[in-house]
Design a protein around this motif. Structure first.
Motif, PDB file in Angstrom:
ATOM      1  N   LEU A  85       0.816  -1.215   0.000  1.00  0.00           N
ATOM      2  CA  LEU A  85       0.000   0.000   0.000  1.00  0.00           C
ATOM      3  C   LEU A  85       0.856   1.273   0.000  1.00  0.00           C
ATOM      4  O   LEU A  85       0.337   2.383  -0.104  1.00  0.00           O
ATOM      5  N   GLY A  86       2.155   1.133   0.129  1.00  0.00           N
ATOM      6  CA  GLY A  86       3.031   2.309   0.136  1.00  0.00           C
ATOM      7  C   GLY A  86       2.888   3.139   1.402  1.00  0.00           C
ATOM      8  O   GLY A  86       2.977   4.367   1.361  1.00  0.00           O
ATOM      9  N   ILE A  87       2.642   2.454   2.504  1.00  0.00           N
ATOM     10  CA  ILE A  87       2.519   3.186   3.769  1.00  0.00           C
ATOM     11  C   ILE A  87       3.902   3.283   4.406  1.00  0.00           C
ATOM     12  O   ILE A  87       4.379   2.335   5.033  1.00  0.00           O
ATOM     13  N   LYS A  88       4.569   4.374   4.174  1.00  0.00           N
ATOM     14  CA  LYS A  88       5.875   4.572   4.809  1.00  0.00           C
ATOM     15  C   LYS A  88       6.071   6.056   5.101  1.00  0.00           C
ATOM     16  O   LYS A  88       5.284   6.880   4.653  1.00  0.00           O
ATOM     17  N   TRP A  89       7.097   6.350   5.859  1.00  0.00           N
ATOM     18  CA  TRP A  89       7.346   7.732   6.251  1.00  0.00           C
ATOM     19  C   TRP A  89       7.312   8.651   5.041  1.00  0.00           C
ATOM     20  O   TRP A  89       7.854   8.287   4.020  1.00  0.00           O
ATOM     21  N   PRO A  90       6.654   9.797   5.096  1.00  0.00           N
ATOM     22  CA  PRO A  90       6.060  10.443   6.274  1.00  0.00           C
ATOM     23  C   PRO A  90       4.610  10.052   6.534  1.00  0.00           C
ATOM     24  O   PRO A  90       3.960  10.689   7.341  1.00  0.00           O
ATOM     25  N   TYR A  91       4.119   9.028   5.842  1.00  0.00           N
ATOM     26  CA  TYR A  91       2.703   8.700   6.019  1.00  0.00           C
ATOM     27  C   TYR A  91       2.463   7.706   7.132  1.00  0.00           C
ATOM     28  O   TYR A  91       3.275   6.817   7.366  1.00  0.00           O
ATOM     29  N   ARG A  92       1.324   7.872   7.776  1.00  0.00           N
ATOM     30  CA  ARG A  92       0.889   6.912   8.768  1.00  0.00           C
ATOM     31  C   ARG A  92      -0.561   6.565   8.444  1.00  0.00           C
ATOM     32  O   ARG A  92      -1.374   7.465   8.225  1.00  0.00           O
ATOM     33  N   LEU A  93      -0.862   5.284   8.379  1.00  0.00           N
ATOM     34  CA  LEU A  93      -2.246   4.873   8.124  1.00  0.00           C
ATOM     35  C   LEU A  93      -3.081   5.181   9.364  1.00  0.00           C
ATOM     36  O   LEU A  93      -2.777   4.702  10.456  1.00  0.00           O
ATOM     37  N   MET A  94      -4.121   5.998   9.200  1.00  0.00           N
ATOM     38  CA  MET A  94      -4.919   6.398  10.356  1.00  0.00           C
ATOM     39  C   MET A  94      -6.235   5.618  10.446  1.00  0.00           C
ATOM     40  O   MET A  94      -6.507   4.976  11.439  1.00  0.00           O
ATOM     41  N   GLU A  95      -7.054   5.725   9.409  1.00  0.00           N
ATOM     42  CA  GLU A  95      -8.390   5.136   9.485  1.00  0.00           C
ATOM     43  C   GLU A  95      -8.820   4.616   8.119  1.00  0.00           C
ATOM     44  O   GLU A  95      -8.299   5.037   7.097  1.00  0.00           O
ATOM     45  N   GLY A  96      -9.792   3.743   8.139  1.00  0.00           N
ATOM     46  CA  GLY A  96     -10.434   3.317   6.908  1.00  0.00           C
ATOM     47  C   GLY A  96     -11.873   3.811   6.922  1.00  0.00           C
ATOM     48  O   GLY A  96     -12.458   3.992   7.987  1.00  0.00           O
ATOM     49  N   ILE A  97     -12.420   4.041   5.749  1.00  0.00           N
ATOM     50  CA  ILE A  97     -13.843   4.377   5.646  1.00  0.00           C
ATOM     51  C   ILE A  97     -14.478   3.419   4.644  1.00  0.00           C
ATOM     52  O   ILE A  97     -14.112   3.425   3.465  1.00  0.00           O
ATOM     53  N   ALA A  98     -15.382   2.576   5.141  1.00  0.00           N
ATOM     54  CA  ALA A  98     -16.110   1.657   4.268  1.00  0.00           C
ATOM     55  C   ALA A  98     -17.230   2.431   3.596  1.00  0.00           C
ATOM     56  O   ALA A  98     -17.866   3.284   4.210  1.00  0.00           O
ATOM     57  N   LEU A  99     -17.457   2.122   2.326  1.00  0.00           N
ATOM     58  CA  LEU A  99     -18.388   2.919   1.522  1.00  0.00           C
ATOM     59  C   LEU A  99     -19.215   1.990   0.632  1.00  0.00           C
ATOM     60  O   LEU A  99     -18.659   1.121  -0.034  1.00  0.00           O
ATOM     61  N   GLY A 100     -20.518   2.191   0.622  1.00  0.00           N
ATOM     62  CA  GLY A 100     -21.346   1.375  -0.259  1.00  0.00           C
ATOM     63  C   GLY A 100     -22.822   1.689  -0.076  1.00  0.00           C
ATOM     64  O   GLY A 100     -23.185   2.550   0.725  1.00  0.00           O
ATOM     65  N   TYR A 101     -23.647   0.973  -0.859  1.00  0.00           N
ATOM     66  CA  TYR A 101     -25.090   1.142  -0.695  1.00  0.00           C
ATOM     67  C   TYR A 101     -25.568   0.272   0.455  1.00  0.00           C
ATOM     68  O   TYR A 101     -25.307  -0.930   0.469  1.00  0.00           O
ATOM     69  N   PRO A 102     -26.255   0.879   1.424  1.00  0.00           N
ATOM     70  CA  PRO A 102     -26.680   0.095   2.580  1.00  0.00           C
ATOM     71  C   PRO A 102     -27.816  -0.871   2.258  1.00  0.00           C
ATOM     72  O   PRO A 102     -28.590  -0.639   1.343  1.00  0.00           O
ATOM     73  N   VAL A 103     -27.878  -1.952   3.015  1.00  0.00           N
ATOM     74  CA  VAL A 103     -29.033  -2.845   2.955  1.00  0.00           C
ATOM     75  C   VAL A 103     -30.027  -2.328   3.989  1.00  0.00           C
ATOM     76  O   VAL A 103     -29.670  -2.061   5.127  1.00  0.00           O
ATOM     77  N   GLY A 104     -31.276  -2.173   3.599  1.00  0.00           N
ATOM     78  CA  GLY A 104     -32.287  -1.646   4.512  1.00  0.00           C
ATOM     79  C   GLY A 104     -32.094  -0.164   4.743  1.00  0.00           C
ATOM     80  O   GLY A 104     -31.549   0.534   3.899  1.00  0.00           O
ATOM     81  N   GLU A 105     -32.559   0.313   5.884  1.00  0.00           N
ATOM     82  CA  GLU A 105     -32.472   1.732   6.199  1.00  0.00           C
ATOM     83  C   GLU A 105     -31.749   1.950   7.515  1.00  0.00           C
ATOM     84  O   GLU A 105     -32.380   2.194   8.546  1.00  0.00           O
TER      85      GLU A 105
END
Ligand SMILES: Cc1cc2nc3c(=O)[nH]c(=O)nc-3n(C[C@H](O)[C@H](O)[C@H](O)COP(=O)(O)O)c2cc1C
Ligand code: SF4
Ligand code: SF4
Lengths: 110, 251
Positions: B207-227
């Motif tokens: 993923l190329g995660i090296k200095w000066p970068y730090r992996l902080m968070e992920g955000i899952a994204l998609g169409y939800p099932v239901g409401e």
């Protein structure tokens, strides 16, 4: 409202001790619940399940001594029947004692 | 069938408060509604999100405020089901290892596991707070998924050289994207458990995660099932309110 005593600050609660920790808890209105199971499918703590057949199919909270419920109310949000909601927030006490909070209420449009 | 009917109803039945003004007790305006109705979504349709829609969500991140306008973030978008599945597997294995070492209830190490957990909780009180501690066990047991089956994931990296407190900037940037996504009919879930990739040399290299970068968070994204979105009750917080030369508590 107070802060933490030194003793509390030094105490890591025993996570699976129901005497020491108050975890989240939901109340389920079985009159309203139709057992669709949506809440159980999305619960991040895997602490809900549905059981029973036909009209008696209802949601329940698992019987673990200290369930992983974090009072997020995501179950309440997805339930179309308004049958489930968190009763109170969690508080593990000791080092993790919850400070400066009161009861859970929905958004207020001042 | 029922779901689509209620979904449609929700879209039609809304009466919104006005924008850019306030009078007492007015309806929620569209921005407030998105903020208040956003819930973490943990069940997604398989259907992929159109590329242009993801690009639009990323734009909301690009325009987030940041200290000194340093914009200390980098995004990695992953939409490859095979790769997401592999990442999921990796995290599950890591959680199994952690459970083996630290979960004194189930670990065959017995007392040693209790001792280890007590040491590590004190060393990492945030990472091993009771809630993520429980989640480690759930992921290990296959009861909680990493990305919840979302077809698109945005990884948010922080440039460690950002002005002042780049962690804050990265959080603001991510939430901008999350709110934009919900307003556009998508569901999202923040995924803090991407933290575990920092123990994986293979993934960091890929993923190329090296200095000066730090992996902080992920955000899952998609169409939800239901409401899954909707307003819920949350704890009131005690606020210290200073006015007229004295302090009072406001909830
Ligand atoms: C930084 C951050 C990391 C999170 N990590 C996870 C995660 O790894 N897995 C998960 O299911 N939810 C995760 N969440 C979602 C929270 O559990 C959720 O926001 C919280 O329970 C409140 O519920 P709501 O988002 O529906 O209002 C995370 C949230 C934030 C802000
Ligand atoms: S989502 Fe509501 S109706 Fe469906 S099983 Fe859960 S509590 Fe019952
Ligand atoms: S409040 Fe959250 S964690 Fe608790 S049962 Fe409901 S969905 Fe699960």
């Amino acid at each position: 409202m107070g802060y933490l005593t030194f003793r509390e600050r030094m105490t890591i609660p025993t996570y699976n001790d129901p005497e020491a920790c108050r975890v989240g808890k939901v109340v389920i209105d079985h009159e309203k619940c139709n057992g669709c199971g949506n809440c159980a499918l999305i619960c991040p703590g895997a602490c809900l399940y549905v059981a029973g057949i036909g009209k008696d199919r209802k949601a329940y909270m698992i019987e673990r001594m200290v369930p992983d419920c974090m009072s997020c109310n995501d179950c309440a949000a997805i339930c179309r029947r308004g049958a489930i909601k968190a009763a109170h927030g969690y508080d593990f006490g000791g080092f993790y004692k919850v400070l400066h909070r009161a009861e859970m209420v929905p958004p207020r449009n001042f | 069938m029922m779901e689509t009917a209620t979904e449609e109803k929700r879209r039609r039945d809304v009466s919104f408060g006005e924008m850019y003004t306030w009078h007492e007790g007015m309806e929620w305006n569209p921005v407030e509604r998105v903020i208040l109705e956003r819930r973490s979504v943990r069940r997604y349709k398989e259907e992929q999100v159109p590329e242009k829609l993801v690009r639009r969500v990323l734009e909301a991140g690009r325009f987030a405020p940041s200290a000194g306008n340093s914009q200390p973030w980098k995004f990695i978008v992953i939409r490859d089901p095979g790769m997401l599945e592999e990442m999921e597997k990796y995290v599950r294995l890591r959680c199994r290892l952690l459970k083996f070492l630290l979960d004194w209830e189930s670990s065959p190490l017995g007392r040693l596991s209790w001792f280890l957990s007590q040491v590590y909780i004190r060393l990492m009180p945030n990472e091993l707070h009771p809630i993520p501690f429980g989640a480690i066990r759930l992921i290990a047991d296959g009861k909680l998924r990493l990305f919840h089956g979302a077809p698109t994931v945005i990884l948010v990296l922080m440039d460690r050289r950002g002005v002042s407190k780049p962690q804050v900037d990265v959080g603001i940037c991510g939430q901008n994207m999350v709110l934009a996504a919900h307003s556009l009919g998508l569901g999202t879930c923040w995924v803090g458990f991407v933290e575990l990739f920092k123990f994986g040399t293979k993934w960091k290299r890929k993923l190329g995660i090296k200095w000066p970068y730090r992996l902080m968070e992920g955000i899952a994204l998609g169409y939800p099932v239901g409401e899954p979105d909707g307003m819920v009750a949350r704890e009131l917080h005690e606020i210290d309110w200073w006015e007229d030369g004295r302090k009072r508590a406001v909830f």
